[in-house]
Every structure is written in C-alpha cells, then in structure tokens.
Write a protein that holds these residues in place. Structure first.
Motif, mmCIF file in Angstrom:
data_model
loop_
_atom_site.group_PDB
_atom_site.id
_atom_site.type_symbol
_atom_site.label_atom_id
_atom_site.label_comp_id
_atom_site.label_asym_id
_atom_site.label_seq_id
_atom_site.Cartn_x
_atom_site.Cartn_y
_atom_site.Cartn_z
ATOM 1 N N PHE A 37 70.491 -39.715 -127.370
ATOM 2 C CA PHE A 37 69.408 -38.485 -126.816
ATOM 3 C C PHE A 37 68.518 -39.197 -126.143
ATOM 4 O O PHE A 37 68.112 -40.265 -126.270
ATOM 5 C CB PHE A 37 69.154 -37.765 -128.037
ATOM 6 N N GLN A 39 64.078 -38.214 -124.662
ATOM 7 C CA GLN A 39 62.916 -37.176 -124.666
ATOM 8 C C GLN A 39 62.196 -37.680 -123.856
ATOM 9 O O GLN A 39 61.632 -38.642 -123.967
ATOM 10 C CB GLN A 39 62.561 -37.033 -126.045
ATOM 11 N N ARG A 45 63.803 -32.793 -126.724
ATOM 12 C CA ARG A 45 64.961 -34.026 -126.859
ATOM 13 C C ARG A 45 66.074 -33.544 -126.266
ATOM 14 O O ARG A 45 66.635 -32.174 -126.547
ATOM 15 C CB ARG A 45 65.110 -34.386 -128.381
ATOM 16 N N GLU A 46 66.901 -34.036 -125.367
ATOM 17 C CA GLU A 46 68.118 -33.661 -125.059
ATOM 18 C C GLU A 46 69.194 -34.460 -125.162
ATOM 19 O O GLU A 46 69.194 -35.756 -125.577
ATOM 20 C CB GLU A 46 68.107 -33.336 -123.352
ATOM 21 N N PHE A 47 70.544 -33.972 -125.232
ATOM 22 C CA PHE A 47 71.734 -34.753 -125.505
ATOM 23 C C PHE A 47 72.107 -35.475 -124.094
ATOM 24 O O PHE A 47 71.815 -35.001 -123.134
ATOM 25 C CB PHE A 47 72.874 -33.824 -125.931
ATOM 26 N N TYR A 94 64.670 -43.108 -125.379
ATOM 27 C CA TYR A 94 66.127 -42.897 -125.773
ATOM 28 C C TYR A 94 66.431 -43.066 -127.050
ATOM 29 O O TYR A 94 65.848 -44.295 -127.699
ATOM 30 C CB TYR A 94 66.933 -43.775 -124.841
#
Length: 121
Positions: A37, A39, A45-47, A94
């Motif tokens: 993930f 941010q 936060r994103e996949f 990450y």
C-alpha cells in the motif's frame, strides 16, 4: 504474529526504478496474502498490489499496472515490489502488509513501518 520490515525506498528521477523489499518474521508468512500500500502526503492510504501465498495470483491498482511487479520468496520470507517507469505521483510512503484471504477478500492483520519513495520530475 508477523513482523514486517520494509527497505529499498529512496529518491529517484522520473522514469527510474526502485525495488522495495519486505522481510517478514513469523511462521505464517508462507500462508499469508502479502500486499503493498502507499500513502502520499495529504491523501488516504491506497492499495498498490497484492500476491497470494503461492505467488500464482497477483493484483494491481490501475495506476501501477504494467509498471510495478510484485513477487515473493517464501524461502526467504520476503516480498518484493519492483517499480519501473516511476512518476512523481508515485511519491509516497510504501507499506507492506500481511493478511488472510477470507470470503472473497483480503483482511490485512499486520503492517510494516513504511519506506519513503520520492520521485522527482
């Protein structure tokens, strides 16, 4: 219990490459779904990507598809994220995560501390 330690982050110019590593401790690594993930500042936060326990099934966010490759080495308890053709918008912290595949989705139980990736234009 799984402990995760990321490494490999740094600063790179646009178009460059980096390989992130995530070393895991704990007996359940080889059976865990592993994910990455990220941010970015001021964003949620994103996949980014995930890989199943055997390495035979991978998924990617559309934003990184074709540029990033996730892999794992269960003998070394390590998961990797090879990042190529990096863009400034890839700049983020990450995070590595370990989880379980339950009823069609992944629940992530353990998280690393994160590693900074900075891409300059």
């Amino acid at each position: 219990q799984v402990q995760l330690v990321e490494s490999g982050g740094g600063s790179v110019q646009a178009g460059g490459s980096l390989r992130l590593s995530c070393a895991a401790s704990g007996r359940t690594f080889s059976s865990s779904v592993m994910g990455w993930f990220r941010q970015a500042p001021g964003k949620e936060r994103e996949f980014v990507s995930q890989i199943n326990w055997s390495g035979t099934n991978t998924n990617y966010a559309d934003s990184v598809k074709g540029r990033f490759t996730i892999s794992r080495d269960n003998a070394k308890n390590t998961v990797y994220l090879q990042m190529s053709s990096l863009k400034p918008e890839d700049t983020a912290v990450y995070y590595c995560a370990a989880g379980r595949w339950i009823s069609g989705s992944t629940t992530y139980d353990y998280w690393g501390q994160g590693t900074q990736v900075t891409v300059s234009s």
